[in-house]
Scaffold this motif. Structure first.
Motif, PDB file in Angstrom:
ATOM      1  N   CYS A   1      33.844  29.743  21.065  1.00 34.26           N
ATOM      2  CA  CYS A   1      34.317  30.118  22.100  1.00 34.26           C
ATOM      3  C   CYS A   1      35.797  30.722  21.994  1.00 34.26           C
ATOM      4  N   GLU A   2      35.999  31.288  23.273  1.00 28.29           N
ATOM      5  CA  GLU A   2      37.285  31.955  23.511  1.00 28.29           C
ATOM      6  C   GLU A   2      38.006  31.836  24.741  1.00 28.29           C
ATOM      7  N   SER A   3      39.140  31.528  25.019  1.00 26.71           N
ATOM      8  CA  SER A   3      39.718  31.586  26.037  1.00 26.71           C
ATOM      9  C   SER A   3      41.323  31.734  26.116  1.00 26.71           C
TER      10      SER A   3
ATOM     11  N   SER B   1      41.692  37.595  21.260  1.00 23.19           N
ATOM     12  CA  SER B   1      40.389  37.164  21.612  1.00 23.19           C
ATOM     13  C   SER B   1      39.633  36.825  20.438  1.00 23.19           C
ATOM     14  N   ARG B   2      39.611  37.751  19.459  1.00 22.49           N
ATOM     15  CA  ARG B   2      38.649  37.470  18.249  1.00 22.49           C
ATOM     16  C   ARG B   2      39.255  36.512  17.382  1.00 22.49           C
ATOM     17  N   GLU B   3      40.652  36.380  17.386  1.00 20.54           N
ATOM     18  CA  GLU B   3      41.086  35.423  16.716  1.00 20.54           C
ATOM     19  C   GLU B   3      40.790  33.868  17.242  1.00 20.54           C
TER      20      GLU B   3
ATOM     21  N   GLY C   1      37.757  32.418  16.374  1.00 13.02           N
ATOM     22  CA  GLY C   1      37.181  32.265  15.086  1.00 13.02           C
ATOM     23  C   GLY C   1      36.589  33.286  14.359  1.00 13.02           C
ATOM     24  N   LEU C   2      36.641  34.538  14.872  1.00 11.75           N
ATOM     25  CA  LEU C   2      35.887  35.553  14.042  1.00 11.75           C
ATOM     26  C   LEU C   2      36.682  36.395  13.328  1.00 11.75           C
ATOM     27  N   GLY C   3      38.042  36.100  13.087  1.00 12.87           N
ATOM     28  CA  GLY C   3      39.056  36.660  12.320  1.00 12.87           C
ATOM     29  C   GLY C   3      39.657  37.776  12.987  1.00 12.87           C
TER      30      GLY C   3
ATOM     31  N   ARG D   1      46.120  44.716  15.214  1.00 18.39           N
ATOM     32  CA  ARG D   1      46.430  45.382  16.517  1.00 18.39           C
ATOM     33  C   ARG D   1      47.879  45.309  16.959  1.00 18.39           C
ATOM     34  N   THR D   2      48.085  46.110  17.455  1.00 16.01           N
ATOM     35  CA  THR D   2      49.618  45.971  17.979  1.00 16.01           C
ATOM     36  C   THR D   2      50.058  44.895  19.163  1.00 16.01           C
ATOM     37  N   GLU D   3      51.107  44.626  19.223  1.00 15.93           N
ATOM     38  CA  GLU D   3      51.352  43.564  20.511  1.00 15.93           C
ATOM     39  C   GLU D   3      50.865  44.306  21.819  1.00 15.93           C
ATOM     40  N   ALA D   4      51.111  45.316  21.980  1.00 17.04           N
ATOM     41  CA  ALA D   4      50.490  46.199  23.169  1.00 17.04           C
ATOM     42  C   ALA D   4      49.082  46.021  23.324  1.00 17.04           C
ATOM     43  N   GLY D   5      48.393  46.537  22.028  1.00 18.13           N
ATOM     44  CA  GLY D   5      46.968  46.309  22.082  1.00 18.13           C
ATOM     45  C   GLY D   5      46.410  45.053  22.590  1.00 18.13           C
ATOM     46  N   ARG D   6      47.093  44.151  21.939  1.00 21.24           N
ATOM     47  CA  ARG D   6      46.853  42.516  21.890  1.00 21.24           C
ATOM     48  C   ARG D   6      46.889  42.098  23.466  1.00 21.24           C
TER      49      ARG D   6
END
Length: 172
Positions: free
Chosen positions: A122-124, A150-152, A155-157, A163-168
């Motif tokens: 899950c992710e939040s 979100s991916r990290e 648990g999906l790596g 990603r850049t900070e802006a992308g995150r």
């Protein structure tokens, strides 16, 4: 709601769990005698669940719309949710009452959706929020290195190419 936790937090919960969404929709506002008892039935059921955590219930959140109320519930397992639905004292009474009244007209509707999260993945993210939802059903942890996206957090790596900070920030 509890106290606001400053900063960025992410929820974790160990193992499989179930997300159960149940709601009531008022179809005929003037038929108060048909829909009000349905709304009132939710309180005793949730009180029973919070008082008996061994039933597998983890937590719940309410959401209101223009025509009714929805509740998102977190459960440890589908078997425990089903056992409560078929054997919980407050639930059985409310279920029987609703079915009897539902046959009398279309003043109120009810729905539910059940999602079995078998992998426990899950992710939040919660930013400057009190503990809520999955954060109450599981546990909250600060967001930091390796949990920025979100991916990290799921648990999906990390995504290919990074990603850049802006992308995150945009992903959140």
């Amino acid at each position: 709601m509890g106290k606001v936790i400053p900063g960025r937090m992410a929820a974790e919960i160990e193992g499989p769990f179930v997300v159960f969404i149940i709601g009531v929709r008022i179809n005929k506002w003037l038929a108060v005698r048909q829909w009000l008892p349905v709304l009132q039935a939710m309180g005793p059921m949730l009180k029973e669940l919070y008082a008996n955590k061994e039933l597998g219930f983890l937590d719940a959140m309410y959401f209101m719309s223009g025509r009714g109320v929805s509740i998102v519930q977190y459960w440890r397992s589908y078997d425990q949710l089903e056992q409560y639905a078929r054997g919980g004292a407050n639930h059985l009474k409310a279920w029987k009452d609703f079915n009897r009244k539902a046959r009398a007209g279309e003043a109120v509707g009810i729905y539910h959706e059940t999602y079995l999260v078998e992998s426990g993945a899950c992710e939040s993210i919660y930013v400057n929020m009190p503990a809520m939802g999955l954060g109450l059903a599981g546990s909250l942890h600060p967001v930091g290195a390796g949990r920025e996206t979100s991916r990290e957090r799921a648990g999906l790596g990390s995504a290919a190419g990074g990603r850049t900070e802006a992308g995150r920030a945009a992903e959140e």
